[in-house]
Write an enzyme that holds these catalytic residues in place. Sequence first.
Site, PDB file in Angstrom:
ATOM      1  N   ASP A  96      45.833  -1.339  48.143  1.00  9.40           N
ATOM      2  CA  ASP A  96      47.186  -1.390  48.713  1.00  9.40           C
ATOM      3  C   ASP A  96      48.159  -2.151  47.816  1.00  9.40           C
ATOM      4  O   ASP A  96      49.336  -1.772  47.722  1.00  9.40           O
ATOM      5  CB  ASP A  96      47.164  -2.104  50.078  1.00  9.40           C
ATOM      6  CG  ASP A  96      46.462  -1.274  51.128  1.00  9.40           C
ATOM      7  OD1 ASP A  96      46.213  -0.093  50.872  1.00  9.40           O
ATOM      8  OD2 ASP A  96      46.144  -1.836  52.200  1.00  9.40           O
TER       9      ASP A  96
HETATM   10  P1  NAP Z   1      42.576  -3.089  50.013  1.00 11.43           P
HETATM   11  O1  NAP Z   1      43.838  -2.343  49.930  1.00 11.43           O
HETATM   12  O2  NAP Z   1      42.048  -3.419  51.346  1.00 11.43           O
HETATM   13  O3  NAP Z   1      41.497  -2.221  49.192  1.00 11.43           O
HETATM   14  C1  NAP Z   1      40.261  -2.741  48.872  1.00 11.43           C
HETATM   15  C2  NAP Z   1      39.493  -1.668  48.146  1.00 11.43           C
HETATM   16  O4  NAP Z   1      38.284  -2.275  47.681  1.00 11.43           O
HETATM   17  C3  NAP Z   1      39.082  -0.510  49.030  1.00 11.43           C
HETATM   18  O5  NAP Z   1      39.914   0.631  48.818  1.00 11.43           O
HETATM   19  C4  NAP Z   1      37.618  -0.242  48.634  1.00 11.43           C
HETATM   20  O6  NAP Z   1      37.473   1.084  48.162  1.00 11.43           O
HETATM   21  C5  NAP Z   1      37.356  -1.232  47.511  1.00 11.43           C
HETATM   22  N1  NAP Z   1      36.018  -1.811  47.584  1.00 11.43           N
HETATM   23  C6  NAP Z   1      35.339  -2.218  48.662  1.00 11.43           C
HETATM   24  N2  NAP Z   1      34.126  -2.636  48.318  1.00 11.43           N
HETATM   25  C7  NAP Z   1      34.039  -2.511  46.973  1.00 11.43           C
HETATM   26  C8  NAP Z   1      33.025  -2.774  46.026  1.00 11.43           C
HETATM   27  N3  NAP Z   1      31.822  -3.269  46.379  1.00 11.43           N
HETATM   28  N4  NAP Z   1      33.274  -2.522  44.712  1.00 11.43           N
HETATM   29  C9  NAP Z   1      34.461  -2.013  44.329  1.00 11.43           C
HETATM   30  N5  NAP Z   1      35.463  -1.723  45.200  1.00 11.43           N
HETATM   31  C10 NAP Z   1      35.245  -1.967  46.500  1.00 11.43           C
HETATM   32  O7  NAP Z   1      42.633  -4.450  49.179  1.00 11.43           O
HETATM   33  P2  NAP Z   1      43.842  -5.151  48.466  1.00 11.43           P
HETATM   34  O8  NAP Z   1      44.442  -4.251  47.438  1.00 11.43           O
HETATM   35  O9  NAP Z   1      43.304  -6.486  48.058  1.00 11.43           O
HETATM   36  O10 NAP Z   1      44.930  -5.333  49.607  1.00 11.43           O
HETATM   37  C11 NAP Z   1      44.767  -6.239  50.664  1.00 11.43           C
HETATM   38  C12 NAP Z   1      45.240  -5.615  51.958  1.00 11.43           C
HETATM   39  O11 NAP Z   1      44.845  -6.473  53.040  1.00 11.43           O
HETATM   40  C13 NAP Z   1      46.743  -5.445  52.012  1.00 11.43           C
HETATM   41  O12 NAP Z   1      47.092  -4.270  52.688  1.00 11.43           O
HETATM   42  C14 NAP Z   1      47.174  -6.666  52.819  1.00 11.43           C
HETATM   43  O13 NAP Z   1      48.399  -6.464  53.482  1.00 11.43           O
HETATM   44  C15 NAP Z   1      46.010  -6.793  53.787  1.00 11.43           C
HETATM   45  N6  NAP Z   1      45.888  -8.166  54.350  1.00 11.43           N
HETATM   46  C16 NAP Z   1      45.806  -9.229  53.512  1.00 11.43           C
HETATM   47  C17 NAP Z   1      45.756 -10.504  54.024  1.00 11.43           C
HETATM   48  C18 NAP Z   1      45.712 -11.715  53.122  1.00 11.43           C
HETATM   49  O14 NAP Z   1      46.039 -12.798  53.585  1.00 11.43           O
HETATM   50  N7  NAP Z   1      45.291 -11.589  51.876  1.00 11.43           N
HETATM   51  C19 NAP Z   1      45.724 -10.694  55.402  1.00 11.43           C
HETATM   52  C20 NAP Z   1      45.767  -9.571  56.232  1.00 11.43           C
HETATM   53  C21 NAP Z   1      45.831  -8.309  55.686  1.00 11.43           C
HETATM   54  P3  NAP Z   1      36.030   1.797  48.157  1.00 11.43           P
HETATM   55  O15 NAP Z   1      35.487   1.685  49.524  1.00 11.43           O
HETATM   56  O16 NAP Z   1      36.345   3.193  47.734  1.00 11.43           O
HETATM   57  O17 NAP Z   1      35.191   1.073  47.138  1.00 11.43           O
END
Ligand code: NAP
Length: 459
Positions: free
Chosen positions: A387
């Site tokens: 994301d």
């Molecule tokens: P993300 O958008 O949730 O994507 C994480 C990606 O990691 C997934 O598409 C997944 O794809 C991949 N993944 C999972 N396991 C894996 C593995 N073992 N090896 C390689 N890839 C793997 O993560 P992000 O880009 O860090 O974004 C964070 C999201 O969380 C945002 O939308 C944010 O708004 C939300 N959020 C964050 C917080 C905070 O405080 N940080 C709090 C609440 C919500 P595959 O399954 O295809 O591997």
Amino acid sequence: METLENLAYLASIALFILGLRDLSSPKTARRGNRRAAGGMLLAVLVTLLDRQILDYTWIVFGLVVGAAVGAVTARRIQMTAMPQLVAVLNGLGGAASALVVLSEYGRTGGLMTTVGLATLAASLWIGTLTFSGSFVAFAKLQGLMTGAPVVFRLQQGASACAAGACLLLAGIFLIDPGLWYALPALAVLSALLGILLVLPIGGADMPVVISLLNSYSGLAAAATGFVLSNQVLIVSGALVGASGIILTRIMCQAMNRSLANVLFGAVGSQAAEGAPGAGSGERRRVTGYEPEDVAVMLETAQSVIFVPGYGLAVSQAQHALHDLEQVLIGRGTKVRYAIHPVAGRMPGHMNVLLAEANVSYDLLATLEEINDEFQNTDVALVVGANDVINPAARTRKDSPLYGMPILNVDKARTVVICKRGLSPGFSGVDNELFYDPRTMMVFADAKQALTRLVNLLKS
Ligand code: NAP
């Protein structure tokens, strides 16, 4: 004695504030923790030496048991389970505030000032709400119940009724403090309200809710401080309350969501629009690459930016990423890490993981610091992020990500994305970048792919 006591409390308050300031940067965060813990130790010691304490038996028992449980838990907890640990700690903080004010009511028989009675009711209300809400959050994150939003008809009406009934009971208690049974009734209704408020929130929104509940636990502690006329409790509770709400706001802003949308939007209860397989049905081509192909790219790259995301935490690939960084720096490549404020699932998630792997803080850059540098970078290596690099946030008004600031990885000369498949991230929406001809998709577990890359570059 009293002056000395107040001076010591003032010193501990100063240490809390200095500690909070230090926590705003990964470089000084450890010192901040030590300062704040020192402030808390001082406050506890001064309170224990207060002459009003007649018998230390139960206090010492509580200290020993609490310290042992805390120390073992802190050492054993996995980094990915940190949000649920914080949820439990918030919940226990709320329960402690509620129990203290109940015992104070028992001790005084309700003979208090109006402010004392009002803050007693407030502490009981917020404390029990925090306790039950936090344990629902814990159950969701720990997989003890479904992590998806639990919604049912008239849910918001039920919450409003419970909140109204709490207000009514608090009012009745203020009019006649002798009506002791208003207090257990208020506690039960507040606990019900906490459950009703957290049930409709989706598992991945839980960090925001936990931060909010953290703020509530601070407010409950501050209210308890008024009941006990204890300045250090008032100030430390207010600090927790304020920092919790600031953090909640930062997280909502970075996700481009309003707090109301997080609390009442039930995000995640339906299949997200734009998820792979949804929409037009058009099939797009994605080319998969092997670590060998990426190693060739990295061998000639002069500058590389690593972009870690939630997948790094899932795969526990932080040490492998650090090894890759060392190998590349050893070859004369310029390496930086781009840290998005909401990468992962809790604030500072990436910073904590990378610190665990001893990555130098000097290599970490915030979104604002690094976003203009992508265009002059040879390779952007995305490890388990999705994301936070999705260009739909800039262009697609119908996307839930629209408006969220993202890392400009698509501006780099080559983009390498390492993840296991085409699954969407937390928001549930597809990512255009996967289909860009300049993007090299490496479909593998992050740790395995990075370890392979390190071995290839070393050999
Ligand atoms: P993300 O958008 O949730 O994507 C994480 C990606 O990691 C997934 O598409 C997944 O794809 C991949 N993944 C999972 N396991 C894996 C593995 N073992 N090896 C390689 N890839 C793997 O993560 P992000 O880009 O860090 O974004 C964070 C999201 O969380 C945002 O939308 C944010 O708004 C939300 N959020 C964050 C917080 C905070 O405080 N940080 C709090 C609440 C919500 P595959 O399954 O295809 O591997």
